[in-house]
Design an enzyme around this catalytic site. Structure first.
Site, PDB file in Angstrom:
ATOM      1  N   GLY A 183      -8.658  -8.745  -0.905  1.00  8.95           N
ATOM      2  CA  GLY A 183      -7.373  -9.144  -0.334  1.00  8.95           C
ATOM      3  C   GLY A 183      -7.002 -10.583  -0.663  1.00  8.95           C
TER       4      GLY A 183
ATOM      5  N   LYS B 249     -18.291 -15.486   1.877  1.00 10.64           N
ATOM      6  CA  LYS B 249     -19.637 -15.110   2.297  1.00 10.64           C
ATOM      7  C   LYS B 249     -20.418 -14.415   1.208  1.00 10.64           C
ATOM      8  CE  LYS B 249     -19.817 -13.202   6.420  1.00 10.64           C
ATOM      9  NZ  LYS B 249     -19.312 -12.273   7.443  1.00 10.64           N
TER      10      LYS B 249
ATOM     11  N   GLY C  32     -13.583  -3.201   0.476  1.00 13.10           N
ATOM     12  CA  GLY C  32     -14.961  -2.762   0.689  1.00 13.10           C
ATOM     13  C   GLY C  32     -15.362  -1.603  -0.212  1.00 13.10           C
TER      14      GLY C  32
ATOM     15  N   ARG D 281       0.824  -1.223   0.000  1.00 11.58           N
ATOM     16  CA  ARG D 281       0.000   0.000   0.000  1.00 11.58           C
ATOM     17  C   ARG D 281       0.853   1.266   0.000  1.00 11.58           C
ATOM     18  NH1 ARG D 281      -4.757  -2.211   3.993  1.00 11.58           N
ATOM     19  NH2 ARG D 281      -6.051  -3.000   2.299  1.00 11.58           N
TER      20      ARG D 281
END
Ligand code: ADP
Ligand code: MG
Length: 393
Positions: A348, A198, A371, A37
């Protein structure tokens, strides 16, 4: 379309710029263990230095919940930034107080200062107007390069832009350009691939991709909930009981666009090297669980990918951390990389999977947003983006 001003569009020389980056990096013993990052912010930081702005860099790291947590200090990130830039980088253990102010005032054109973790102050996540005003008062320009935090309206991502002219950095620009293509102006055939653990995290994105994509290939744990919604027995597989009815509704509305696995690799335990077999999804035995897509599914998903012009992929096809259950994910990664399409990979674990498969360099755009990428693809307005200045029409 990307219509925000960037650092190319504003005067920089001699101006103090508050630069919001995403330095939310993993630390161990006061060292950064993965600097991806920080590296991703270098083009913006270097450009600002070359154009003689004075940089006041800020970021959050972890979830210190409004308290000073020494293990979540940005100091190690500032040190790593200095190493990568090969120049001096100042650091202050302060964000808006007198120390931060003095250090900001002492900065010369081309100088770099890193402030302490914005989330050490509870006002950051509250988007407290007074705190945002104080932070903004350190600078004359706001540069947001933290796409991964743009879905949150916090003081350093949104509040400050009410007090300063706000423009995008290069990372922000590239994320919005690539993801914007998928959302608004996709080349066809557009194939979306979704997987991961999920379904509940990704329902919004399924809805949105069903509108824009030509094919939506679903694998990984989330496929199990769709298969359960079709009335199939999933044995001990991961199924989200709360989402079965939503999955059934999505299946009803999706027609032939949504493709599910036809076969799967099943095992009795979730362990590396566990003994396993291939079964049709109709035949998952009791006491067994799906850990990967099967060879028939790999073949059909690979065929869909082959003709694509645009591919968006989020979520592994199986438990890729535990070989041999990485085979489905690796096969899809290779197919995506070889497709010749514009390819966007986000998430990720998905990024880790394409790295593991050795094809990360062949992906057009690696979306670091997590997100934020998902919310953007759902068509939601990201507050950190909305707050930036528009380009003149
Ligand atoms: P990303 O980080 O790319 O957004 P997610 O976090 O949504 O992806 O999902 C990744 C996780 O999903 C991995 O830990 C992987 O092991 C898990 N997973 C994938 N397929 C299955 C499955 N069939 N059963 C259980 N877990 C799975
Ligand atoms: Mg994940």
């Amino acid at each position: 379309m990307f219509n925000k001003k960037t650092i190319r569009d504003v005067p920089l020389e001699g101006r103090r710029a508050l630069v919001r980056v995403d330095f939310n990096v993993p630390l161990k013993d006061g060292r950064v263990t993965d600097d991806t990052r920080i590296r991703a912010s270098l083009p913006t930081i270097r450009y600002l230095i070359e154009h003689k702005a004075a940089l006041i860099v800020c970021s959050h790291l972890g979830r210190p919940k409004g308290k000073v947590v020494p293990e979540m200090s940005l100091k190690p990130a500032a040190d790593r930034l200095a190493e990568l830039l090969g120049t001096e980088v100042a650091f202050v253990p302060d964000t808006v107080g007198p120390m931060a102010r003095a250090a900001a005032e002492a900065l010369r054109p081309g100088g770099v200062l890193v402030l302490e973790n914005t989330r050490f102050a509870p006002q950051e996540t509250d988007n407290d107007p007074a705190f945002a005003a104080q932070l903004a008062s350190l600078a004359e320009l706001y540069v947001n390069d933290a796409f991964g935090s743009a879905h949150r309206a916090h003081a350093s991502t949104e509040g400050v832009a009410r007090h300063l002219p706000g423009v995008a950095g290069f990372l922000m620009e590239s994320e919005l350009t690539y993801l914007g293509k998928a959302l608004q102006n996709p080349e066809h055939p557009f194939v979306a691939i979704l997987g991961g653990a999920k379904i509940s995290d990704k329902i919004g994105v399924v809805e949105s991709l069903l509108r824009t994509a030509d094919h939506l290939l679903v694998g990984g744990g989330m496929a199990n909930t769709f298969l359960a919604a079709r009335g199939l027995q999933m044995g001990d597989s991961l199924v989200e009981a709360d989402s079965v009815s939503t999955a059934a509704d999505l299946l009803n509305r999706s027609g032939t666009k949504l493709a599910l696995p036809r076969d799967a690799v099943v095992a009795q335990t979730m362990e590396a090297g566990a003994s396993h077999r291939n079964v049709a999804v109709e035949d998952v035995p009791q006491g067994w669980r799906i850990l990967d897509i099967g060879p028939g599914t790999i073949k059909s998903f690979t065929e869909s990918v082959r003709g694509a012009k645009l591919i968006v992929w989020n979520g592994p096809m199986g438990v890729f951390e535990l070989p041999p259950f990485d085979e489905g994910t690796s096969a899809i990664a290779r197919a995506v990389a070889a497709s010749g399409a514009t390819t966007i990979v986000g998430g990720g674990d998905s990024i880790a999977a394409v790295k593991q498969a050795g094809v990360i360099d062949k992906i057009s755009h690696i979306s670091t947003g997590g997100g934020a990428s998902l919310e953007f693809l759902e068509g939601k307005v990201l507050p950190g983006v909305a707050a930036l200045q528009d380009k003149p029409a």
